[in-house]
Scaffold this active site. Structure first.
Site, PDB file in Angstrom:
ATOM      1  N   ARG A  91       0.834  -1.206   0.000  1.00 31.49           N
ATOM      2  CA  ARG A  91       0.000   0.000   0.000  1.00 31.49           C
ATOM      3  C   ARG A  91       0.865   1.252   0.000  1.00 31.49           C
ATOM      4  O   ARG A  91       0.507   2.263  -0.615  1.00 31.49           O
ATOM      5  CB  ARG A  91      -0.935  -0.031   1.207  1.00 31.49           C
ATOM      6  CG  ARG A  91      -1.946  -1.175   1.165  1.00 31.49           C
ATOM      7  CD  ARG A  91      -2.746  -1.246   2.452  1.00 31.49           C
ATOM      8  NE  ARG A  91      -3.694  -2.358   2.457  1.00 31.49           N
ATOM      9  CZ  ARG A  91      -3.407  -3.590   2.865  1.00 31.49           C
ATOM     10  NH1 ARG A  91      -2.184  -3.878   3.301  1.00 31.49           N
ATOM     11  NH2 ARG A  91      -4.332  -4.533   2.853  1.00 31.49           N
ATOM     12  N   ASP A 151      -9.628  -4.786   8.297  1.00 33.50           N
ATOM     13  CA  ASP A 151      -8.702  -5.753   8.880  1.00 33.50           C
ATOM     14  C   ASP A 151      -9.316  -6.419  10.113  1.00 33.50           C
ATOM     15  O   ASP A 151      -9.154  -7.627  10.342  1.00 33.50           O
ATOM     16  CB  ASP A 151      -7.395  -5.061   9.266  1.00 33.50           C
ATOM     17  CG  ASP A 151      -6.818  -4.262   8.122  1.00 33.50           C
ATOM     18  OD1 ASP A 151      -5.984  -4.785   7.381  1.00 33.50           O
ATOM     19  OD2 ASP A 151      -7.236  -3.096   7.969  1.00 33.50           O
ATOM     20  N   ARG A 154     -11.648  -9.011   8.953  1.00 32.41           N
ATOM     21  CA  ARG A 154     -10.900 -10.198   8.511  1.00 32.41           C
ATOM     22  C   ARG A 154     -10.448 -11.037   9.702  1.00 32.41           C
ATOM     23  O   ARG A 154     -10.492 -12.279   9.663  1.00 32.41           O
ATOM     24  CB  ARG A 154      -9.692  -9.762   7.688  1.00 32.41           C
ATOM     25  CG  ARG A 154     -10.040  -9.238   6.299  1.00 32.41           C
ATOM     26  CD  ARG A 154      -8.846  -8.598   5.615  1.00 32.41           C
ATOM     27  NE  ARG A 154      -9.149  -8.311   4.217  1.00 32.41           N
ATOM     28  CZ  ARG A 154      -8.426  -7.496   3.437  1.00 32.41           C
ATOM     29  NH1 ARG A 154      -7.363  -6.868   3.942  1.00 32.41           N
ATOM     30  NH2 ARG A 154      -8.766  -7.306   2.189  1.00 32.41           N
ATOM     31  N   HIS A 178      -3.038   0.410   8.316  1.00 26.45           N
ATOM     32  CA  HIS A 178      -3.739  -0.494   7.406  1.00 26.45           C
ATOM     33  C   HIS A 178      -2.699  -0.943   6.384  1.00 26.45           C
ATOM     34  O   HIS A 178      -2.576  -0.385   5.300  1.00 26.45           O
ATOM     35  CB  HIS A 178      -4.903   0.222   6.724  1.00 26.45           C
ATOM     36  CG  HIS A 178      -5.577  -0.609   5.657  1.00 26.45           C
ATOM     37  ND1 HIS A 178      -6.052  -1.872   5.882  1.00 26.45           N
ATOM     38  CD2 HIS A 178      -5.821  -0.344   4.340  1.00 26.45           C
ATOM     39  CE1 HIS A 178      -6.583  -2.351   4.768  1.00 26.45           C
ATOM     40  NE2 HIS A 178      -6.449  -1.440   3.821  1.00 26.45           N
TER      41      HIS A 178
END
Length: 314
Positions: A91, A151, A154, A178
């Site tokens: 990212r 997240d 998840r 993140h």
């Protein structure tokens, strides 16, 4: 502050994520007006038309393509514009490209004011959220990012698969960046008011393999991108969940990314921590009783974010 009577949402960026966010919001029944804005005006118009044609199947909502001017009276502006990860990219690799888009877009987006909430979704979300705060000068409670809301979901999904319990009945958070340095808070993961190890013992199932689940959560984005090229469904529902808490003034605790000023010895950056989200935006992060190891990992995550911030001279 978000006005409870203003159920207009603007989505800036009509790519995979932006269009999926618009779809999630369109079918949610939360919004009365939904505007899509993109540099590719034909793409925005096509997405808006496609969504608007579902009018007979959803609650009443006006959906159309517009410009930055159409965003200024929105209660929430969701910024999804920019490049998405390609296979092999982190990212943080997107920083320079997406910061340039953010820096160019925000002054025009906010020209003439606006009293809504700015929600950053583009990656790297923590760095871009901090940049948005600096560029706009808006109050910190009105500028925050999607953070580690996805997240955390998840994390709960993987625990649910192991423990045989609905994800909604699991309390477990991911905090920090993140990204690759995110921190799974194992010490504060609970099912039915008890810790994971105790629950597994009571349920007669093997203990959770923490190394395996950490890897599955941390690398989920890479795994999905390697298979289908992009991630967008789950994050769009995470964004919808954040908007729901704002619009309905829910006071929900979500791990959104916002300015940190002293919590856990961290300041001068944005990262994901549990915070109350309501119609005023993001409240101060909750200082939870982390273990020494978790606090150290969180500070390391903050250092990585701050190093990225220096790359764009903020």
């Amino acid at each position: 502050m978000y006005s409870k009577s203003n159920r207009k949402i603007a989505v800036v960026g009509a790519g995979y994520v932006g269009s999926s966010v618009a779809y999630a919001l369109a079918i949610s029944g939360l919004v009365s007006e939904l505007v899509l804005v993109d540099a590719d005006t034909a793409k925005a118009a096509g997405e808006a038309m496609d969504l608007a044609h579902a009018a007979a199947f959803i609650k009443p909502v006006s959906i159309y393509a517009g410009t930055f001017e159409d965003c200024r009276d929105a209660g929430i502006v969701i910024f999804c514009a920019g490049s998405s990860q390609k296979p092999g990219e982190t990212r943080l690799d997107l920083l320079q490209r997406n910061y340039a888009i953010l820096r160019e877009s925000l002054p025009e987006l906010l020209r003439g004011g606006g009293n809504g909430i700015l929600l950053i979704v583009s990656n790297p979300v923590d760095v871009l959220t901090y940049a948005a705060l600096k560029i706009t000068g808006l109050p910190a409670e009105r500028v925050f990012g999607s953070g580690t809301v996805l997240d955390s979901s998840r994390f709960r999904h993987n625990l649910s698969c192991h423990c045989g319990v609905a994800p909604r009945n699991i309390h477990a958070y991911v905090v920090g960046e993140h990204g690759d340095s995110e921190v799974l808070l194992w010490s504060l993961a609970y099912i039915a008011g008890t810790g994971l190890d105790c629950f597994c013992e009571l349920a007669g199932i093997p203990p959770v393999d923490r190394v395996e689940i950490d890897s599955m959560v941390r690398n989920a984005g890479y795994e999905i991108i390697s298979r289908k090229g992009a991630t967008y469904y789950a994050v769009s529902l995470a964004v919808k969940r954040i908007c729901e808490s704002i619009i309905r003034d829910e006071y929900s605790i979500l791990t959104v990314s916002g300015l940190i000023d002293g919590a856990y010895g961290v300041s001068g950056c944005c990262l994901g921590l549990p915070a109350v989200v309501n119609s005023r935006g993001r409240g101060n992060p909750l200082k939870l009783p982390l273990t020494d190891k978790e606090e150290e990992a969180l500070r390391n995550s903050a250092d990585i974010i701050k190093a990225a911030i220096k790359q764009i001279n903020l």
